[in-house]
Enzyme design. Structure first.
Site, short mmCIF file in Angstrom:
data_model
loop_
_atom_site.label_atom_id
_atom_site.label_comp_id
_atom_site.label_asym_id
_atom_site.label_seq_id
_atom_site.Cartn_x
_atom_site.Cartn_y
_atom_site.Cartn_z
N ASP A 483 -30.93 -55.50 -7.15
CA ASP A 483 -30.89 -54.20 -6.46
C ASP A 483 -29.91 -54.18 -5.30
OD1 ASP A 483 -32.84 -52.73 -7.80
OD2 ASP A 483 -34.43 -53.79 -6.75
C1 BGC Z 1 -34.34 -53.40 -1.60
C2 BGC Z 1 -34.26 -54.87 -1.94
C3 BGC Z 1 -35.51 -55.34 -2.54
C4 BGC Z 1 -35.97 -54.41 -3.60
C5 BGC Z 1 -37.35 -54.77 -3.97
C6 BGC Z 1 -34.75 -52.61 -2.78
O1 BGC Z 1 -34.86 -51.26 -2.48
O2 BGC Z 1 -33.11 -52.95 -1.22
O3 BGC Z 1 -34.02 -55.65 -0.81
O4 BGC Z 1 -35.35 -56.61 -3.10
O5 BGC Z 1 -36.00 -53.06 -3.21
O6 BGC Z 1 -38.18 -54.80 -2.85
C1 NOJ Z 2 -37.36 -56.67 -6.41
C2 NOJ Z 2 -37.38 -55.49 -7.34
O1 NOJ Z 2 -38.70 -55.05 -7.52
C3 NOJ Z 2 -36.76 -55.87 -8.65
O2 NOJ Z 2 -36.71 -54.77 -9.50
C4 NOJ Z 2 -35.38 -56.43 -8.41
O3 NOJ Z 2 -34.88 -56.82 -9.64
C5 NOJ Z 2 -35.40 -57.59 -7.43
N1 NOJ Z 2 -36.03 -57.15 -6.23
C6 NOJ Z 2 -34.02 -58.13 -7.12
O4 NOJ Z 2 -33.29 -57.30 -6.30
#
Ligand code: BGC
Ligand code: NOJ
Length: 809
Positions: A483
């Site tokens: 993400d």
């Molecule tokens: C955040 C990431 C996080 C992910 C899951 C995203 O919106 O930017 O830092 O890993 O959500 O929490």
């Molecule tokens: C947590 C999110 O829930 C997942 O969808 C994502 O792949 C990882 N963060 C890595 O950014």
């Protein structure tokens, strides 16, 4: 150091030191009503949705930490204390917390009084039960005052923490005997209330927080507790609470118990009131009556334990490693069920007000729970697919209450659609239920658009094909699995979303990770089509993923490892040409799992590079070297200090991809040694460094560039649960559900001589013994089914109740 130990026989983790490095949590509830509970009785409760139907408050980043929850107070002369230590923090003479499957028991002793607090949420009822037992272990008679306390949330957890001009006037309660009813907003548009009940006569009560605590009071020393009684207050606005007080006289060795219950109750719209302003309590009476005696309480707990025993007995391993046994048989499976219920919504780190269900998250979670609850997995797949957009794209999230795609976030995370193939494939392998592909499912929740599920898979696959970039690799869109790798967003100002700023779906930035996924799940899709006799379509699909494989080896290969991406300017990311972020873990794992470069040598080179550049003693970091400054063209990944989160943290979720890759290469020793590095049961001894619970996975462990290397964060709700369960059971132990039967193809350390597995598969219990007399790492020489040698490596489906299988490596 250790703060407790595993009690495998009782399927419990036993904590003996209350001051754990972080609150160590359990989840109560398995259907609609849930509570989180820490080892010191902190936590919160909600019905279905932690944002919209929150029963009790929780202050996440408060100080002191973890002081909202289900605490009971005891006043014994001038000492006030809690069996779980918090919030009074009165030093205990003895303490123990047992977290079990769906229940917890906290026991504390002080001045020869023992208090035991047993909590669980029974199957099929919206109620949290808490039995408190006080025992006088002294020779003298004791006069004790016992207090319960919960602080109600005014239902919408977000509103509850922001809209004070309204909230401070809306709170309403009613009291009937020992039952405290929280009925805020019931007068208007709600048809539900909460009730906090005691099954004994009480001495006094409070429903006003100001009165119970004191306006400037503290949970560590509530006014009422100091005084030894409540003031029978009725809350009007402000902060409604529920507190019971019971005076208890105990002779030497005598015990007293009381059952408290916190319930959520809905009332038919036309029967809300029995008199002006007086709520209809009949459904509450009926529910509370089901659990108002010890006998009923014990029965509910027995039923709950039976539910978990039955659920887990479908997959039991006996290996020489007790850590492996307890992860597969108990904790990893349990965590998979919790991710099924919660996705990423409610934990001590996910506030329950932020995100709904993630599309990719939910699809991946399914890999870990499909064998336990296939019917619910089926329903989940259809729910997810119904949010898919007509062009095959996906909403990144959907709301569990409405089951609709979340348009605030929208789509454009270009890995999302392919995960639908991943989970459907896993479901069919597990169940053999090909009919699911015929189920008519909406696009974007529009019934007029409904098409068979197979068509959804087709559009998922084609979505990638229709969105290729200059190197014929898939466009990344806003982000792929990572993400935080935001190649099209150019987020310049604080507060802007990293993922949706700027021209976020650019025509240039490409992802080698999605390319790997396309090959892996393209193969699965082609298998499905072939199985359905659709060989013409299967051929087209095969051509498409074969072309993709070529594109990866041509433009996605960096010489010693797979490239991560091309950015919006067509520049390489995750390459030897970069100063930082030269190599990323995700494409190495995904491409090798897809079989790319396995025969031609690239796969082995990539794994060697992972070992050389990314592996540490606590696991494999996400990339290296960490980004030292913020980079506009890379986005959030470079916003984190080096070593944390996606900026070179050990992201536990993708470590099992490398473990899988090692098993594909036949490296059992490597696979298991990597598996152990992030596995919590193996980290129990270093809990002071790891900090999160030793019985569940966390999302991220600080990487080697971080000052707190080895420190875990964000436990419980992570795709790590499903992937580690899958890699251990399928990759290492080799029990692989396949379309027409069970394949057993272990990849184990060479010193393992034998292990046993009981695996329920399509209604048959397979009693499997794997023998490894020659100390190999991979390769099955012989398969015996009920003593007879089999020609094929797949054990066919049978209608027998049980069969014996022997595998000789
Ligand atoms: C955040 C990431 C996080 C992910 C899951 C995203 O919106 O930017 O830092 O890993 O959500 O929490
Ligand atoms: C947590 C999110 O829930 C997942 O969808 C994502 O792949 C990882 N963060 C890595 O950014």
């Amino acid at each position: 150091m250790k703060y407790g130990h595993f009690d495998d026989k009782n399927r419990e983790y036993v904590i003996n030191h209350y001051e754990t490095p972080l609150p160590w949590i359990n989840y109560l509830g398995s259907d609609s009503f849930f509570a989180l509970l820490s080892n010191t009785a902190g936590g919160y409760a909600f019905y279905k949705d932690a944002k919209l139907r929150r029963l009790t408050r929780y202050r996440y980043n408060n100080l002191p930490l973890d002081q909202d929850g289900f605490h009971i107070y005891i006043k014994d002369k001038n000492t006030i204390w809690n069996p779980g230590w918090q919030p009074t923090r009165t030093k205990l003479d003895h303490y123990e917390c047992r977290h079990g499957l769906g229940y917890s028991v906290i026991t504390g002793s002080k001045n020869k009084v023992e208090a035991r607090q047993e909590l669980y949420v029974p199957k099929n009822d919206n109620i949290l039960l808490m039995r408190v037992t006080l025992t006088n272990k002294d020779q003298k008679e004791k006069e004790l005052d016992l207090f319960s306390f919960v602080e109600f949330c005014l239902w919408d957890a977000q509103d509850d923490t922001t809209n004070f001009q309204r909230n401070y006037s809306t709170g309403e309660v009613e009291v009937e005997g020992s039952a405290i009813y929280h009925k805020t907003e019931f007068r208007e548009r709600r048809n539900h209330y909460a009730v906090f009940f005691a099954n004994r006569e009480i001495s006094s009560f409070d429903t006003s927080r100001d009165q119970f605590m004191g306006v400037y009071g503290s949970p560590a020393s509530p006014n009422a507790v100091l005084k030894g009684k409540c003031s029978d207050t009725i809350a009007h606005g402000w902060q409604p609470i529920g507190a019971h007080h019971i005076h208890v006289s105990l002779k030497a060795d005598e015990s007293y118990d009381v059952i408290f219950a916190l319930a959520y109750v809905e009332v038919p719209e036309n029967q809300k009131f029995i008199a002006p302003g007086i709520i209809n309590k009949k459904p509450a009476h009926e529910l509370l009556k089901k659990y108002d005696t010890d006998r009923k309480f014990d029965k509910g707990l027995r039923d709950l334990k039976k539910f978990w025993n039955d659920l887990l007995s479908g997959f039991e391993v006996r290996t020489a490693s007790e850590e492996v046994n307890r992860m597969v048989n108990i904790w990893n499976a349990y965590q998979c069920m919790v991710t099924f219920n919660m996705s990423r919504s409610a934990s001590y780190y996910e506030s329950g007000i932020g995100r709904g269900m993630g599309f990719r998250d939910s699809c991946q979670d399914l890999l870990g729970f499909v064998h336990m609850i296939p019917e619910r997995a089926r329903e989940r797949i259809l729910d997810i697919a119904a949010t898919q957009k007509p062009d095959g794209g996906a909403y990144h999230q959907y709301q569990p209450l409405t089951k609709k795609g979340n348009s605030d976030i929208g789509g454009g995370f270009n890995d999302d659609p392919l995960w639908l193939i991943a989970c459907t494939d896993a479901y069919i392998r597990e169940t053999g239920d090909w009919d699911i592909l015929k189920e008519k499912v909406d696009f974007d929740n529009d019934p007029k658009s409904a098409k068979p599920l197979l068509e959804h898979l087709n559009r998922s696959f084609n979505y990638t094909l229709n969105n290729l970039g200059p190197h014929k690799l898939p466009l990344i869109g806003r982000a792929d699995w990572n993400d935080c790798l935001n190649l099209n967003c150019f987020s310049r100002y604080p507060g802007e979303s990293f993922q949706i700023t700027g021209p976020s779906e650019g025509p240039v930035a490409e992802s080698v990770f999605i390319a790997g996924m396309f090959v892996k799940y393209g193969k699965a899709y082609a298998n499905i089509l072939n199985h359905l006799g659709k060989s013409k379509e299967a051929k087209k699909v095969t051509k498409a993923f074969t072309d993709m494989e070529k594109a990866i080896l041509k433009d996605g290969w960096d010489g010693k490892w797979f490239l991560r991406a091309y950015d919006a300017f067509g520049k390489k990311v995750g390459s030897k040409y970069n100063d930082e972020g030269k190599i990323f873990i995700e494409p190495q794992g995904m491409c090798i799992m897809a079989g790319v470069g396995v025969k031609t040598g690239e796969a082995q080179k990539a794994l060697d590079s992972v070992a050389e550049r990314l592996e540490t003693k606590y696991g494999i970091v996400l990339q290296n070297p960490a980004y030292s400054t913020y980079k506009l063209n890379l986005g959030e990944i470079s916003s984190y200090p080096p070593g944390y989160k996606e900026n070179a943290g050990i992201f536990c979720h993708n470590n099992p991809w490398i473990v899988f890759a090692e098993t594909i290469m036949g490296h059992g020793n490597r696979a298991f040694s990597l598996y152990k590095k992030t596995c919590p049961a193996f980290l129990e001894e270093i809990s002071e460094i790891h900090r999160t619970e030793p019985y569940v996975y966390c999302q991220m462990v600080a990487g080697k560039d971080a000052p707190t290397f080895g420190e875990g964060k964000n436990s419980w709700l992570t795709g790590t649960a499903a992937w580690t369960f899958t890699v251990l059971t399928q990759g290492i132990l080799g029990i692989q559900p396949d379309y027409d039967g069970l394949r057993i193809d272990p990849c184990i350390p060479d010193h393992v001589k034998e292990y046993k597995v009981n695996r329920l598969f399509r209604g048959t219990m397979y009693h499997i013994t794997v023998k490894n007399p020659d100390g190999s790492e991979k390769g099955v020489k012989k398969v015996l089914l009920n003593g007879k040698e089999l020609k094929s490596d797949i054990i066919p489906v049978t209608d027998k109740k049980e069969v014996n299988v022997e595998i000789i490596m």
